[in-house]
Design a protein around this motif. Structure first.
Motif, PDB file in Angstrom:
ATOM      1  N   LYS A   1     -19.922  13.395 -43.745  1.00 53.16           N
ATOM      2  CA  LYS A   1     -20.495  12.488 -44.468  1.00 53.16           C
ATOM      3  C   LYS A   1     -19.490  12.229 -45.728  1.00 53.16           C
ATOM      4  CE  LYS A   1     -24.796  11.422 -47.078  1.00 53.16           C
ATOM      5  NZ  LYS A   1     -26.209  11.846 -47.624  1.00 53.16           N
ATOM      6  N   ALA A   2     -18.936  13.579 -46.205  1.00 55.38           N
ATOM      7  CA  ALA A   2     -17.956  13.542 -47.584  1.00 55.38           C
ATOM      8  C   ALA A   2     -16.668  12.957 -47.081  1.00 55.38           C
ATOM      9  CB  ALA A   2     -17.916  14.913 -47.873  1.00 55.38           C
TER      10      ALA A   2
ATOM     11  N   LEU B   1     -12.845   8.247 -47.559  1.00 51.64           N
ATOM     12  CA  LEU B   1     -12.225   7.264 -46.739  1.00 51.64           C
ATOM     13  C   LEU B   1     -12.671   5.886 -47.320  1.00 51.64           C
ATOM     14  CD1 LEU B   1     -10.501   6.336 -44.498  1.00 51.64           C
ATOM     15  CD2 LEU B   1     -12.616   6.377 -42.919  1.00 51.64           C
ATOM     16  N   GLU B   2     -14.003   5.808 -47.637  1.00 52.00           N
ATOM     17  CA  GLU B   2     -14.260   4.658 -48.278  1.00 52.00           C
ATOM     18  C   GLU B   2     -13.699   4.298 -49.636  1.00 52.00           C
ATOM     19  OE1 GLU B   2     -18.633   4.154 -48.428  1.00 52.00           O
ATOM     20  OE2 GLU B   2     -18.957   4.442 -46.442  1.00 52.00           O
ATOM     21  N   LEU B   3     -13.645   5.251 -50.438  1.00 52.48           N
ATOM     22  CA  LEU B   3     -12.872   5.321 -51.550  1.00 52.48           C
ATOM     23  C   LEU B   3     -11.395   5.064 -51.421  1.00 52.48           C
ATOM     24  CD1 LEU B   3     -14.668   8.262 -53.756  1.00 52.48           C
ATOM     25  CD2 LEU B   3     -14.907   5.697 -54.096  1.00 52.48           C
TER      26      LEU B   3
ATOM     27  N   ARG C   1      -9.035   1.768 -52.849  1.00 53.26           N
ATOM     28  CA  ARG C   1      -8.074   1.872 -53.604  1.00 53.26           C
ATOM     29  C   ARG C   1      -6.854   1.081 -52.756  1.00 53.26           C
ATOM     30  NH1 ARG C   1      -9.859   7.177 -54.698  1.00 53.26           N
ATOM     31  NH2 ARG C   1      -8.741   8.149 -52.737  1.00 53.26           N
ATOM     32  N   LEU C   2      -6.730   1.397 -51.846  1.00 57.10           N
ATOM     33  CA  LEU C   2      -5.719   0.499 -50.934  1.00 57.10           C
ATOM     34  C   LEU C   2      -5.975  -0.939 -51.297  1.00 57.10           C
ATOM     35  CD1 LEU C   2      -3.432   0.345 -48.915  1.00 57.10           C
ATOM     36  CD2 LEU C   2      -4.860   0.531 -47.119  1.00 57.10           C
ATOM     37  N   GLY C   3      -7.123  -1.597 -51.038  1.00 56.68           N
ATOM     38  CA  GLY C   3      -7.281  -2.955 -51.127  1.00 56.68           C
ATOM     39  C   GLY C   3      -6.913  -3.260 -52.446  1.00 56.68           C
ATOM     40  N   ASN C   4      -7.379  -2.512 -53.597  1.00 53.38           N
ATOM     41  CA  ASN C   4      -6.814  -2.888 -55.061  1.00 53.38           C
ATOM     42  C   ASN C   4      -5.354  -2.834 -55.022  1.00 53.38           C
ATOM     43  OD1 ASN C   4      -9.681  -3.089 -55.643  1.00 53.38           O
ATOM     44  ND2 ASN C   4      -9.717  -0.868 -56.347  1.00 53.38           N
TER      45      ASN C   4
END
Length: 95
Positions: free
Chosen positions: A69-70, A75-77, A81-84
């Protein structure tokens, strides 16, 4: 007479069967090499002693699920960041 406990370790995927000499609410007493006994906490930041294999397995499953879960949250974070970064545009005055 010994008591069988099942030991799990924080960063391990194994369950170790351990024979202890005696136990209290907080400690187990193991035979010391050369005679005598040594005391270990039933629950430390690293090791846990369980009363049954099933209890030890359930503990490891819960621990592994929390690690997954962590990792998913991380990975979502990271993807955010990659998308930004992908969406960044140079300033108009950049050469």
């Amino acid at each position: 007479m010994s008591i069988t406990k099942y030991k799990t370790t924080e960063n391990s995927s194994s369950i170790q069967e351990v024979d202890v000499i005696r136990e209290t609410a907080s400690f187990v007493y193991l035979p010391r090499f050369g005679g005598g006994e040594r005391r270990e906490a039933k629950q430390s930041s690293w090791d846990y002693y369980h009363d049954s294999w099933e209890e030890a397995h359930a503990y490891l499953m819960k621990l592994a699920e929390s690690h997954v879960k962590a990792a998913r949250r991380e990975l979502e974070l990271a993807n955010g960041r990659l998308g930004n970064i992908k969406g960044m545009k140079p300033p108009e005055d950049a050469k």
